[in-house]
Design an enzyme around this catalytic site. Structure first.
Site, PDB file in Angstrom:
ATOM      1  N   SER A   1      -3.113   7.902   1.960  1.00 27.22           N
ATOM      2  CA  SER A   1      -3.554   7.645   0.593  1.00 27.22           C
ATOM      3  C   SER A   1      -4.506   8.720   0.081  1.00 27.22           C
ATOM      4  CB  SER A   1      -4.225   6.272   0.508  1.00 27.22           C
ATOM      5  OG  SER A   1      -3.282   5.253   0.722  1.00 27.22           O
TER       6      SER A   1
ATOM      7  N   THR B   1      -7.918   5.966  -2.345  1.00 24.99           N
ATOM      8  CA  THR B   1      -7.273   6.117  -3.655  1.00 24.99           C
ATOM      9  C   THR B   1      -8.295   6.315  -4.780  1.00 24.99           C
ATOM     10  OG1 THR B   1      -5.368   4.890  -2.867  1.00 24.99           O
ATOM     11  CG2 THR B   1      -5.627   5.089  -5.254  1.00 24.99           C
TER      12      THR B   1
HETATM   13 ZN   LIG Z   1      -1.614   2.521   4.334  1.00 24.38          ZN
END
Ligand SMILES: [Zn+2]
Length: 425
Positions: free
Chosen positions: A102, A155
């Protein structure tokens, strides 16, 4: 419902039906042949949208969307994201073509540049990359981050933080406060509060000194009316939707609605950029937990519907919904059963939905994750780093088309087995 754009809407022309059909067919052929040339982007930058809402379902591949679609249908609903007029696929690999985590994916979507897994807002050599959020802030706009994971997780962090290690939660918290997002809502209080074992200044102290309103309870979020706002509603990640106490913890939709109200009331013509992450879709897939996965997707989609309601009322806001990668090599069988092929990430392309001014630039069938930053920058007529100029690799259209066959045709699905990752998050 058709979207209503009033900001700088593309000019539409009425044509006779036959001519229109011929033109549509010609454009379809041309788009296949020249996908990588992106002719719409050759024009001079024009600010199409005032605001952008980028919504990221972490780990949400096409099968995860299907799981959510089935869950929604069981209660008589349709997915809001599937009402959006532009639908495409996005390739997600990190710098060497490997399966992404991510952090690298967030960096790609935020800055338009690939990096190695684990890095936040820096390239493979550790050089700082300017994000679309930072470009918005530099031009006087406001920025917001909302997640149901820790706000320090990869993120959201990838949009404002520049660090080489996604696991340095307390350093990320400090860097996040220094970046001064106007709204930051999620979990992760443990990374902000003082501890006995650390001499560095806790991020929470810096946030208070910098004038942040701190919300740690549901009612504190409800009554807050000023920016900047830091909301920390769990020590680490917030609960799965299945386990959430609505009286204690706000939903992803409630946090997003609050962020939109505050950003819209204070940003004016300069506009805002809001990133919203449905972060626990990924966790449910790592855990191969079909029940929690389906509910996480519908909770994320319920948040998408709030963003679309906001955008459709205004006509000046581009909404983009996508994922950072697929998790779990998920298949949905003919009788609706969810079958996981792994507990890790894959490089299966992920869906993208777009609606609002600038949506047409996403309507090319297959994109790379680095294109997302570039197209958002284009919609807002903002510069990214010169190094991120231009769109993704020329073969992206072909790669995306091949992957699409695997995504939509179960008979080809076994072919993706060789791409299963051991990435853990
Ligand atoms: Zn993951």
């Amino acid at each position: 419902m058709r979207a209503r754009f009033s900001y700088i809407a593309p000019r539409r022309q009425t044509r006779p039906a036959l001519l229109r059909a011929v033109v549509v067919m010609a454009l379809a052929v041309a788009s296949v042949a020249f996908t990588s040339f992106m002719p719409a982007l050759a024009a001079n930058p024009v600010r199409a949208a005032r605001n952008v809402i980028l919504m990221i379902g972490d780990g949400m591949g096409s099968a995860q969307v299907e799981a959510g679609r089935q869950r929604a249908a069981s209660v008589g609903r349709r997915l809001a994201m599937e009402s959006m007029p532009v639908q495409s696929l996005v390739t997600t690999t990190s710098i060497s073509g490997g399966i992404t985590d991510s952090a690298a994916a967030a960096t790609a979507m935020a800055t338009g540049r690939k990096t190695v897994n684990g890095r936040l807002g820096v390239d493979a050599d550790g050089n700082r990359l300017r994000s679309i959020a930072e470009s918005v802030k530099m031009t006087g706009g406001l920025i917001g981050l909302v997640t149901n994971c820790s706000i320090t997780s990869a993120t959201p962090a990838g949009f404002v933080v520049h660090l080489s290690d996604r696991d340095m939660g307390r350093d990320i918290a400090r860097a996040m406060v220094e970046a001064r997002p106007d709204v930051a809502l999620g979990g992760g209080a443990a990374f902000f509060v003082p501890t006995l074992f650390e001499h560095a200044r806790p991020a929470l102290h810096s946030a208070l000194e910098d004038g942040y309103t701190i919300a740690m309870e549901m009612n504190e979020l409800e009554v807050t009316s000023t920016l900047p706002l830091l909301g920390l509603f769990a020590m680490t990640d917030m609960p799965y939707e299945l386990d959430r106490d609505p009286a204690e913890e706000p939903s992803l939709r409630q946090m997003t609605e609050k962020a939109l109200a505050l950003l819209a009331s204070s940003s004016g013509d300069a506009g805002f950029f809001l990133m919203v992450e449905g972060g626990r879709i990924d966790h449910a897939c790592h855990a191969m937990d079909a029940a929690r996965l389906a509910l996480e997707v519908t909770a994320f989609d319920y948040t998408v519907s709030a963003a679309l309601e906001f955008a459709r009322d205004r006509g000046d806001t581009l909404v983009v919904v996508t994922a950072d990668h697929e998790t779990g090599q998920l298949q949905v069988t003919g009788d609706g059963e969810l079958v996981f092929g792994s507990d890790g990430h894959t490089d299966t392309p992920v869906p993208l939905f777009a609606e609002g001014p600038g949506q047409e630039w996403f309507d090319v069938g297959a994109l790379d994750n680095t294109d997302i930053a570039k197209l958002i920058a284009r919609a807002l007529a903002l510069p990214l780093d010169r190094s991120a100029a231009g769109l993704g690799r020329p073969d992206i259209g072909l790669v995306g088309a091949q992957r699409f066959q695997q995504v939509v045709c179960p008979a080809h699905f076994a072919d993706t087995a060789s791409h299963v990752s051991i990435a853990s998050h």
